[in-house]
Enzyme design. Structure first.
Site, PDB file in Angstrom:
ATOM      1  CG  ASN A  14     100.107  99.949  12.230  1.00 54.53           C
ATOM      2  OD1 ASN A  14     100.287 100.082  11.222  1.00 54.53           O
ATOM      3  ND2 ASN A  14     101.124 100.305  13.051  1.00 54.53           N
ATOM      4  CE  LYS A  16     103.970  98.699  14.422  1.00 61.95           C
ATOM      5  NZ  LYS A  16     104.996  98.526  15.825  1.00 61.95           N
ATOM      6  CG  HIS A  98     105.213 104.111  14.284  1.00 61.28           C
ATOM      7  ND1 HIS A  98     106.349 103.103  14.841  1.00 61.28           N
ATOM      8  CD2 HIS A  98     104.124 103.541  15.047  1.00 61.28           C
ATOM      9  CE1 HIS A  98     105.784 102.168  15.490  1.00 61.28           C
ATOM     10  NE2 HIS A  98     104.615 102.385  15.522  1.00 61.28           N
ATOM     11  CD  GLU A 146     102.584 102.599  20.224  1.00 55.82           C
ATOM     12  OE1 GLU A 146     102.059 101.706  20.329  1.00 55.82           O
ATOM     13  OE2 GLU A 146     103.071 103.048  18.985  1.00 55.82           O
ATOM     14  CB  ILE A 151     106.470  99.836  20.601  1.00 53.41           C
ATOM     15  CG1 ILE A 151     105.751 101.204  20.634  1.00 53.41           C
ATOM     16  CG2 ILE A 151     105.929  99.105  18.967  1.00 53.41           C
ATOM     17  CD1 ILE A 151     106.318 102.162  19.769  1.00 53.41           C
ATOM     18  CB  SER A 205     102.171  91.673  17.824  1.00 55.69           C
ATOM     19  OG  SER A 205     102.178  92.310  19.013  1.00 55.69           O
TER      20      SER A 205
END
Length: 231
Positions: A14, A16, A98, A146, A151, A205
């Site tokens: 993901n 982003k 999210h 999560e 995060i 990340s």
């Protein structure tokens, strides 16, 4: 190509808004190659809305995934994300609720219902045990457990949180797949999360900021496979 179901285990890359265009497409193709190597798992890749059709056209084995979708129907809805437009772009799944795109309960219910109408898989985010229980009643395909505060920190959820949320969701509806992904930054994190009983995990990340993003993506997908096969 759209996968009809999410296999267990699964991995979601993901990126982003860290990646877009050609750089994102290169990593999506790597993910597609890995998905072909390991057909026993599902590999999913999100993309910014403008890149979804391009990624879908260039891949065969991954499930192309939207970052968000609104529960609207064709007609008015300026600035919203139309489910039918995602479907026509080759999208097979979408994130909902999210932490970076939270939804009111009525919006979430509408979006889940519209996704079911169109056969789009739903990955609904929950930032607490209580929210996970509430979301389970909506019958999404996946619940992403999560904690918001973890995060992007590189700090993963502790064992007790993972095990408690896994158990709570399965008590309500064991057909819902459970994703644990807070702070995932290494292949070892991926392996540990699957071994603790999650059906899937994912990363942002840890891949996009890695010295060698393609290799990190490969390592993480391989870690899912290894964890699923170990005793």
């Amino acid at each position: 190509m759209v996968n009809k179901k999410i296999k267990r285990p699964f991995f979601i890359f993901n990126p982003k808004s860290f990646l877009y265009g050609e750089e994102l497409l290169e990593l999506a193709k790597v993910a597609d190659e890995q998905a072909a190597l390991y057909p026993e798992i599902s590999v999913m890749v999100t993309a910014p809305f403008a890149d979804l059709a391009t990624v879908s056209a260039a891949t065969t084995h991954i499930t192309v995934t939207a970052q968000h979708m609104d529960g609207i129907v064709p007609g008015r809805g300026m600035g919203h994300v139309l489910p039918e437009s995602l479907k026509s772009a080759g999208v097979g799944a979408t994130f909902l609720n999210h932490a970076e795109q939270p939804m009111q309960l009525n919006e979430l219910v509408a979006a889940v219902d519209r996704a079911k109408d169109l056969g789009i898989l739903t990955i609904v985010c929950a930032d607490s045990l209580e929210e996970a229980k509430a979301i389970a009643s909506l019958g999404p395909d996946v619940i992403l457990c999560e904690p918001t505060e973890l995060i992007g920190t590189g700090q993963t959820s502790d064992d007790s949180y993972i095990e408690a949320t896994n158990a709570a969701i399965r008590d309500i509806d064991d057909s819902i797949s459970i994703m644990q992904a807070a702070g995932i930054s290494t292949a070892d994190d991926v392996y540990r999360t699957i071994k603790l009983g999650a059906d899937g995990t994912g990363c942002t990340s840890g891949i996009t900021k890695a010295d060698h993003p393609k290799q990190m993506l490969i390592d993480m997908i391989e870690a899912v496979v290894r964890a699923s096969k170990s005793e």
